[in-house]
Design a protein around this motif. Sequence first.
Motif, PDB file in Angstrom:
ATOM      1  N   ARG A 262      32.564  12.180  73.597  1.00 41.29           N
ATOM      2  CA  ARG A 262      33.173  13.150  74.505  1.00 41.29           C
ATOM      3  C   ARG A 262      32.251  14.357  74.692  1.00 41.29           C
ATOM      4  N   LEU A 263      32.184  14.822  75.911  1.00 44.51           N
ATOM      5  CA  LEU A 263      31.490  16.066  76.231  1.00 44.51           C
ATOM      6  C   LEU A 263      32.546  17.033  76.746  1.00 44.51           C
ATOM      7  N   LEU A 264      32.727  18.128  76.025  1.00 44.57           N
ATOM      8  CA  LEU A 264      33.771  19.097  76.364  1.00 44.57           C
ATOM      9  C   LEU A 264      33.157  20.256  77.128  1.00 44.57           C
ATOM     10  N   THR A 343      42.782   8.810  68.179  1.00 46.38           N
ATOM     11  CA  THR A 343      44.137   9.370  68.184  1.00 46.38           C
ATOM     12  C   THR A 343      44.119  10.799  67.665  1.00 46.38           C
ATOM     13  N   VAL A 344      43.466  11.013  66.533  1.00 44.53           N
ATOM     14  CA  VAL A 344      43.398  12.350  65.951  1.00 44.53           C
ATOM     15  C   VAL A 344      42.631  13.296  66.875  1.00 44.53           C
ATOM     16  N   LEU A 345      41.574  12.808  67.487  1.00 50.47           N
ATOM     17  CA  LEU A 345      40.818  13.644  68.412  1.00 50.47           C
ATOM     18  C   LEU A 345      41.706  14.133  69.548  1.00 50.47           C
ATOM     19  N   HIS A 346      42.427  13.199  70.172  1.00 45.69           N
ATOM     20  CA  HIS A 346      43.204  13.578  71.352  1.00 45.69           C
ATOM     21  C   HIS A 346      44.480  14.346  70.994  1.00 45.69           C
ATOM     22  N   ALA A 347      45.201  13.886  69.962  1.00 43.88           N
ATOM     23  CA  ALA A 347      46.485  14.509  69.640  1.00 43.88           C
ATOM     24  C   ALA A 347      46.330  15.812  68.878  1.00 43.88           C
ATOM     25  N   THR A 348      45.360  15.869  67.983  1.00 36.55           N
ATOM     26  CA  THR A 348      45.230  17.028  67.101  1.00 36.55           C
ATOM     27  C   THR A 348      44.176  18.011  67.585  1.00 36.55           C
ATOM     28  N   LEU A 349      42.974  17.514  67.863  1.00 28.13           N
ATOM     29  CA  LEU A 349      41.888  18.418  68.248  1.00 28.13           C
ATOM     30  C   LEU A 349      42.013  18.890  69.689  1.00 28.13           C
ATOM     31  N   LEU A 350      42.019  17.928  70.633  1.00 29.44           N
ATOM     32  CA  LEU A 350      42.038  18.329  72.047  1.00 29.44           C
ATOM     33  C   LEU A 350      43.342  19.027  72.415  1.00 29.44           C
ATOM     34  N   ALA A 351      44.462  18.401  72.100  1.00 29.40           N
ATOM     35  CA  ALA A 351      45.750  18.932  72.557  1.00 29.40           C
ATOM     36  C   ALA A 351      46.217  20.149  71.765  1.00 29.40           C
ATOM     37  N   HIS A 352      45.945  20.175  70.457  1.00 32.78           N
ATOM     38  CA  HIS A 352      46.542  21.218  69.614  1.00 32.78           C
ATOM     39  C   HIS A 352      45.573  22.354  69.277  1.00 32.78           C
ATOM     40  N   LEU A 353      44.416  22.012  68.716  1.00 32.79           N
ATOM     41  CA  LEU A 353      43.511  23.061  68.246  1.00 32.79           C
ATOM     42  C   LEU A 353      42.632  23.635  69.353  1.00 32.79           C
ATOM     43  N   TRP A 354      42.106  22.769  70.208  1.00 33.66           N
ATOM     44  CA  TRP A 354      41.185  23.227  71.253  1.00 33.66           C
ATOM     45  C   TRP A 354      41.874  23.448  72.591  1.00 33.66           C
ATOM     46  N   ARG A 355      43.036  22.858  72.764  1.00 36.89           N
ATOM     47  CA  ARG A 355      43.808  22.992  74.013  1.00 36.89           C
ATOM     48  C   ARG A 355      42.957  22.642  75.234  1.00 36.89           C
ATOM     49  N   VAL A 356      42.342  21.482  75.161  1.00 35.88           N
ATOM     50  CA  VAL A 356      41.516  20.965  76.247  1.00 35.88           C
ATOM     51  C   VAL A 356      42.283  19.837  76.933  1.00 35.88           C
ATOM     52  N   PRO A 357      42.518  19.907  78.241  1.00 33.31           N
ATOM     53  CA  PRO A 357      43.260  18.845  78.941  1.00 33.31           C
ATOM     54  C   PRO A 357      42.410  17.581  79.079  1.00 33.31           C
ATOM     55  N   GLU A 358      42.797  16.528  78.380  1.00 31.86           N
ATOM     56  CA  GLU A 358      41.980  15.315  78.344  1.00 31.86           C
ATOM     57  C   GLU A 358      41.925  14.600  79.680  1.00 31.86           C
ATOM     58  N   ASP A 359      42.888  14.828  80.572  1.00 34.43           N
ATOM     59  CA  ASP A 359      42.924  14.126  81.852  1.00 34.43           C
ATOM     60  C   ASP A 359      42.038  14.780  82.905  1.00 34.43           C
ATOM     61  N   SER A 360      41.421  15.892  82.588  1.00 44.17           N
ATOM     62  CA  SER A 360      40.661  16.642  83.587  1.00 44.17           C
ATOM     63  C   SER A 360      39.168  16.366  83.456  1.00 44.17           C
ATOM     64  N   PRO A 361      38.556  15.729  84.467  1.00 42.74           N
ATOM     65  CA  PRO A 361      37.095  15.533  84.424  1.00 42.74           C
ATOM     66  C   PRO A 361      36.337  16.851  84.369  1.00 42.74           C
ATOM     67  N   ALA A 362      36.969  17.933  84.805  1.00 44.70           N
ATOM     68  CA  ALA A 362      36.310  19.229  84.737  1.00 44.70           C
ATOM     69  C   ALA A 362      36.184  19.721  83.298  1.00 44.70           C
ATOM     70  N   HIS A 363      36.984  19.144  82.404  1.00 43.33           N
ATOM     71  CA  HIS A 363      36.973  19.585  81.008  1.00 43.33           C
ATOM     72  C   HIS A 363      36.392  18.555  80.049  1.00 43.33           C
ATOM     73  N   VAL A 364      36.589  17.260  80.332  1.00 41.18           N
ATOM     74  CA  VAL A 364      36.154  16.213  79.408  1.00 41.18           C
ATOM     75  C   VAL A 364      35.381  15.136  80.167  1.00 41.18           C
ATOM     76  N   ALA A 365      34.178  14.831  79.676  1.00 41.49           N
ATOM     77  CA  ALA A 365      33.410  13.693  80.187  1.00 41.49           C
ATOM     78  C   ALA A 365      33.265  12.682  79.068  1.00 41.49           C
ATOM     79  N   TYR A 366      33.267  11.403  79.435  1.00 40.44           N
ATOM     80  CA  TYR A 366      33.156  10.310  78.468  1.00 40.44           C
ATOM     81  C   TYR A 366      31.794   9.652  78.662  1.00 40.44           C
ATOM     82  N   ILE A 367      30.964   9.668  77.615  1.00 43.39           N
ATOM     83  CA  ILE A 367      29.587   9.199  77.734  1.00 43.39           C
ATOM     84  C   ILE A 367      29.305   8.185  76.631  1.00 43.39           C
ATOM     85  N   HIS A 368      28.693   7.066  77.006  1.00 44.35           N
ATOM     86  CA  HIS A 368      28.415   6.003  76.042  1.00 44.35           C
ATOM     87  C   HIS A 368      27.173   6.294  75.203  1.00 44.35           C
TER      88      HIS A 368
END
Length: 427
Positions: A262-264, A343-368
């Motif tokens: 993930r690139l935040l 699961t922990v990344l999305h539920a705990t880190l992104l949603a709770h601690l960092w408050r980063v919306p995972e559905d927004s390409p402006a906030h999260v990029a997925y890179i292999h």
Amino acid sequence: MNTAGHSEATERRGLELTPFRGLRYDPDRVGSLAAVTSPPYDVVVRPDGLHHLQSADPHNIVRLILPQAGTPAERTEQAADTLRRWLAEGVLAADREPGLYVYEQRDGDGMLQRGLIGALRVSEPEEGVVLPHEDVMPPVVADRAALMRATSANLEPLLLTYRGDGVTADVIERTAERSPLLATTTEDGFRHRLWSLTDPADVRLVQSDLAPRQALIADGHHRWATYRRLRAEHPSPSPWDYGLVLLVDTVRYPLRVRAIHRLLHGLPVTDALTALAGHFRVRRLAVTLPKAMEVLADASCAGNAFLLAGDGAFHLVDRPDPALLARTVPADRPAAWRTLDATVLHATLLAHLWRVPEDSPAHVAYIHDTAATVAKAEQDGSTAVLMHPVREDVVRELARQGVTMPRKSTSFGPKPASGLVLRALDV
């Protein structure tokens, strides 16, 4: 394509792989076969990746799978016009005889993968024939559906795995002893070969062997969801009842399972680390990227672990507070799902601690690509979250339970190169 013999989905089980007349590049009309291929549409991650591929050859497949224009409608129409022109000019031509296609990939490290490309009957989720393991993003499905409608084609196969007993693999290996239809080496060092499997006895043997089996989607959840949407739009029987796939028996040819990082955007590493204080253990690693990934692999054996990068160093994040996990991770899923790093990344880190919306390409990029993720984070002042891969058996077991993993949790490979064989629905 033969669509005779269709019946209601409830009367059929298992994988139904059907021959088709593949569309293939005429080697005499292009610079080289390697120059017209591409990674799958969602794996072109380099900042100059699209431009690089478009420049490689004027007929590169990215002009179909990732057309560039001002609006979505203009992009899909451009792809349709390009495909019509290439067919009229003979750049792409359909094979005379329907067949399945044996596809081989090799790399310089001795990895060998072989599988079958064919048109697979699109089944419904309740049939339990094709098992997804990740959620999909509706806008991506809509985009792929518009492209397939406009071109009336499956432009690249998705990757499915199954657990076989060697019958189909034996047919594949026997076929691979012949001279191939094509052979090329792409710039990533992979050697690709393709054969046509047209012998009726061999086709029947393969179809009989696959009939009782189920497959796991290794790569291409959005394309499979697109196939299902387009099948629902067209009265059956029709060519839309099928979609282009590559089937690989992972008993004979195990795939590599890698993480998707993930690139935040807009989250500096310092801010990300500050938010973790008191919730995770954080250790700074003054090591190279390969060594940092080794440390991550070791830490992952003991529990959830991540690497953060983007400030010139690597930070190992592990040992989450159990009370925090209990508060933030949904409890209505199997333990194997609740303990996944994703699961922990999305539920705990992104949603709770960092408050980063995972559905927004402006906030999260997925890179292999690991190095590309780090380089992009350092370039932008963002945070790279590097992940450790999930084992295939864990993915398969969750899929059998009907439990989807957080999106972009895994990267199975090697992925089939796009551009070696396409499927036109009106041929």
